[in-house]
Scaffold this motif. Structure first.
Motif, PDB file in Angstrom:
ATOM      1  N   GLU A 206     -34.613  55.407   6.562  1.00 40.50           N
ATOM      2  CA  GLU A 206     -33.681  55.998   5.617  1.00 40.50           C
ATOM      3  C   GLU A 206     -32.319  55.306   5.664  1.00 40.50           C
ATOM      4  O   GLU A 206     -31.387  55.743   4.997  1.00 40.50           O
ATOM      5  N   THR A 207     -32.175  54.249   6.455  1.00 38.71           N
ATOM      6  CA  THR A 207     -30.920  53.514   6.520  1.00 38.71           C
ATOM      7  C   THR A 207     -30.528  53.030   5.132  1.00 38.71           C
ATOM      8  O   THR A 207     -31.344  52.474   4.402  1.00 38.71           O
ATOM      9  N   ALA A 208     -29.253  53.238   4.750  1.00 35.32           N
ATOM     10  CA  ALA A 208     -28.800  52.852   3.415  1.00 35.32           C
ATOM     11  C   ALA A 208     -28.897  51.349   3.244  1.00 35.32           C
ATOM     12  O   ALA A 208     -28.438  50.575   4.084  1.00 35.32           O
ATOM     13  N   ALA A 209     -29.497  50.915   2.161  1.00 41.31           N
ATOM     14  CA  ALA A 209     -29.672  49.492   1.889  1.00 41.31           C
ATOM     15  C   ALA A 209     -28.357  48.873   1.448  1.00 41.31           C
ATOM     16  O   ALA A 209     -27.462  49.557   0.946  1.00 41.31           O
ATOM     17  N   PRO A 210     -28.220  47.547   1.601  1.00 40.61           N
ATOM     18  CA  PRO A 210     -26.986  46.894   1.164  1.00 40.61           C
ATOM     19  C   PRO A 210     -26.785  46.995  -0.348  1.00 40.61           C
ATOM     20  O   PRO A 210     -27.742  47.012  -1.125  1.00 40.61           O
TER      21      PRO A 210
ATOM     22  N   SER B 138     -33.904  37.555  -3.812  1.00 40.03           N
ATOM     23  CA  SER B 138     -35.211  37.963  -3.283  1.00 40.03           C
ATOM     24  C   SER B 138     -35.376  37.568  -1.822  1.00 40.03           C
ATOM     25  O   SER B 138     -35.932  38.332  -1.022  1.00 40.03           O
ATOM     26  N   ILE B 139     -34.903  36.391  -1.443  1.00 43.31           N
ATOM     27  CA  ILE B 139     -35.023  35.961  -0.046  1.00 43.31           C
ATOM     28  C   ILE B 139     -34.232  36.887   0.867  1.00 43.31           C
ATOM     29  O   ILE B 139     -34.717  37.331   1.915  1.00 43.31           O
ATOM     30  N   ASN B 140     -33.010  37.195   0.476  1.00 45.88           N
ATOM     31  CA  ASN B 140     -32.189  38.088   1.294  1.00 45.88           C
ATOM     32  C   ASN B 140     -32.734  39.512   1.295  1.00 45.88           C
ATOM     33  O   ASN B 140     -32.715  40.193   2.325  1.00 45.88           O
ATOM     34  N   ALA B 141     -33.244  39.975   0.148  1.00 41.97           N
ATOM     35  CA  ALA B 141     -33.808  41.323   0.071  1.00 41.97           C
ATOM     36  C   ALA B 141     -35.073  41.432   0.913  1.00 41.97           C
ATOM     37  O   ALA B 141     -35.310  42.453   1.576  1.00 41.97           O
ATOM     38  N   TYR B 142     -35.886  40.380   0.904  1.00 44.73           N
ATOM     39  CA  TYR B 142     -37.099  40.377   1.733  1.00 44.73           C
ATOM     40  C   TYR B 142     -36.733  40.479   3.217  1.00 44.73           C
ATOM     41  O   TYR B 142     -37.333  41.254   3.970  1.00 44.73           O
ATOM     42  N   GLU B 143     -35.749  39.686   3.655  1.00 47.86           N
ATOM     43  CA  GLU B 143     -35.361  39.728   5.064  1.00 47.86           C
ATOM     44  C   GLU B 143     -34.811  41.105   5.438  1.00 47.86           C
ATOM     45  O   GLU B 143     -35.043  41.594   6.551  1.00 47.86           O
TER      46      GLU B 143
ATOM     47  N   ASN C 295     -38.388  45.670  -5.616  1.00 45.02           N
ATOM     48  CA  ASN C 295     -39.512  45.278  -4.764  1.00 45.02           C
ATOM     49  C   ASN C 295     -39.242  45.606  -3.300  1.00 45.02           C
ATOM     50  O   ASN C 295     -40.152  46.017  -2.572  1.00 45.02           O
ATOM     51  N   PHE C 296     -38.003  45.404  -2.865  1.00 48.35           N
ATOM     52  CA  PHE C 296     -37.700  45.497  -1.438  1.00 48.35           C
ATOM     53  C   PHE C 296     -36.800  46.670  -1.077  1.00 48.35           C
ATOM     54  O   PHE C 296     -36.246  46.727   0.017  1.00 48.35           O
ATOM     55  N   GLY C 297     -36.665  47.633  -2.000  1.00 48.53           N
ATOM     56  CA  GLY C 297     -35.999  48.881  -1.651  1.00 48.53           C
ATOM     57  C   GLY C 297     -34.498  48.886  -1.773  1.00 48.53           C
ATOM     58  O   GLY C 297     -33.841  49.766  -1.218  1.00 48.53           O
ATOM     59  N   LEU C 298     -33.911  47.940  -2.492  1.00 52.65           N
ATOM     60  CA  LEU C 298     -32.473  47.932  -2.745  1.00 52.65           C
ATOM     61  C   LEU C 298     -32.225  48.533  -4.129  1.00 52.65           C
ATOM     62  O   LEU C 298     -32.953  48.219  -5.080  1.00 52.65           O
ATOM     63  N   VAL C 299     -31.214  49.374  -4.259  1.00 50.84           N
ATOM     64  CA  VAL C 299     -31.038  50.092  -5.531  1.00 50.84           C
ATOM     65  C   VAL C 299     -29.638  49.988  -6.121  1.00 50.84           C
ATOM     66  O   VAL C 299     -29.447  50.241  -7.309  1.00 50.84           O
ATOM     67  N   ASP C 300     -28.648  49.634  -5.315  1.00 51.42           N
ATOM     68  CA  ASP C 300     -27.252  49.652  -5.772  1.00 51.42           C
ATOM     69  C   ASP C 300     -26.843  48.260  -6.233  1.00 51.42           C
ATOM     70  O   ASP C 300     -26.588  47.370  -5.421  1.00 51.42           O
TER      71      ASP C 300
END
Length: 257
Positions: free
Chosen positions: A3-7, A154-159, A29-34
């Protein structure tokens, strides 16, 4: 998934609506929303962005637009700038993997964090970089360093996703547990009998070595109970097939006599 807030993802002066939509897609795809936009060239909203997002509407529906990078990052406590262009600044240089680890640790402690991406044509300028605490650069081949905006995101979101939850997606389910040793041993006994009946062990004195090799080979497969039953069914089918061949030969010999 934690549940950690994504960047927060901040795009500085993005040019094409399609690129913004593609960024929204990989974020989803990788759970980032903001997603925040700074001075988008063609204004906002843009219908073509939704078309390119391939259904990631919730990311685009929540977009915030700012006039400057300073305003876009004002509420963030840790911002990393992504760029492949050195600007002569003395700042920590890290990879996306290191960035994800850093951001995850800080977000887990309650900090609000973000990733800043420059425009498609010029990237980030010095005035934007000095608003950040470190530079993230992707280790691409020196012969072709160009990445489009969505690729970089995408690369940063995947990591980030791997740092939060490195396990495989739940849609694949759990693998069946290995079969009990007694089931596996029963299969080996069955197989040995049928191989003996079929004349497989030749010369006979090599039978122990051959069976050890067969056991090692099948044990590496870490068979489940269902797989053991399938193999035993195959052994039965082959044994019956061999019996039918022998019966036909006997009938043929009898009819010839």
């Amino acid at each position: 998934m934690s549940e950690t807030a994504a960047p927060v993802v901040i795009l500085d002066k993005p040019q094409l609506a399609e690129n913004i939509g593609a960024v929204a897609r990989v974020m989803a795809n990788f759970g980032l929303v903001d997603l925040r936009l700074v001075n988008p060239r063609d204004g906002w909203p843009q219908d073509r962005a939704w078309a390119a997002a391939s259904g990631a509407d919730w990311v685009l529906d929540g977009v915030q637009v700012f006039d400057t990078v300073a305003e876009a990052v004002a509420d963030l406590e840790r911002v990393l700038a992504t760029t492949g262009r050195p600007r002569g600044l003395r700042m920590p240089i890290i990879t996306p993997r290191e960035a994800a680890t850093d951001l995850h640790a800080r977000a887990a402690s309650g900090q609000k964090v973000g990733l800043l991406f420059g425009g498609e044509r010029t990237g980030l300028e010095t005035d934007e970089l000095v608003l950040c605490q470190a530079i993230v650069t992707i280790p691409v081949d020196e012969r072709h360093r160009s990445l489009n905006l969505a690729q970089a995101v995408s690369i940063n979101a995947y990591e980030w996703r791997v740092a939060v939850d490195a396990g495989p997606p739940g849609i694949f389910g759990e693998a069946e547990p290995p079969a009990p040793a007694a089931e596996v041993e029963g299969m080996f006994g069955h197989l040995e009998v049928e191989l003996e009946n079929g004349g497989f062990f030749h010369p006979p004195e090599k039978k122990p070595t051959m069976m050890r090799a067969i056991r090692a080979m099948l044990n590496r497969a870490d068979l489940s109970s269902q797989e053991v039953r399938t193999l035993r069914g195959m052994i039965v089918a082959l044994a019956r097939g061999r019996g039918r061949v022998l019966e036909r030969r006997v009938r043929d010999l009898t009819s010839t006599d």
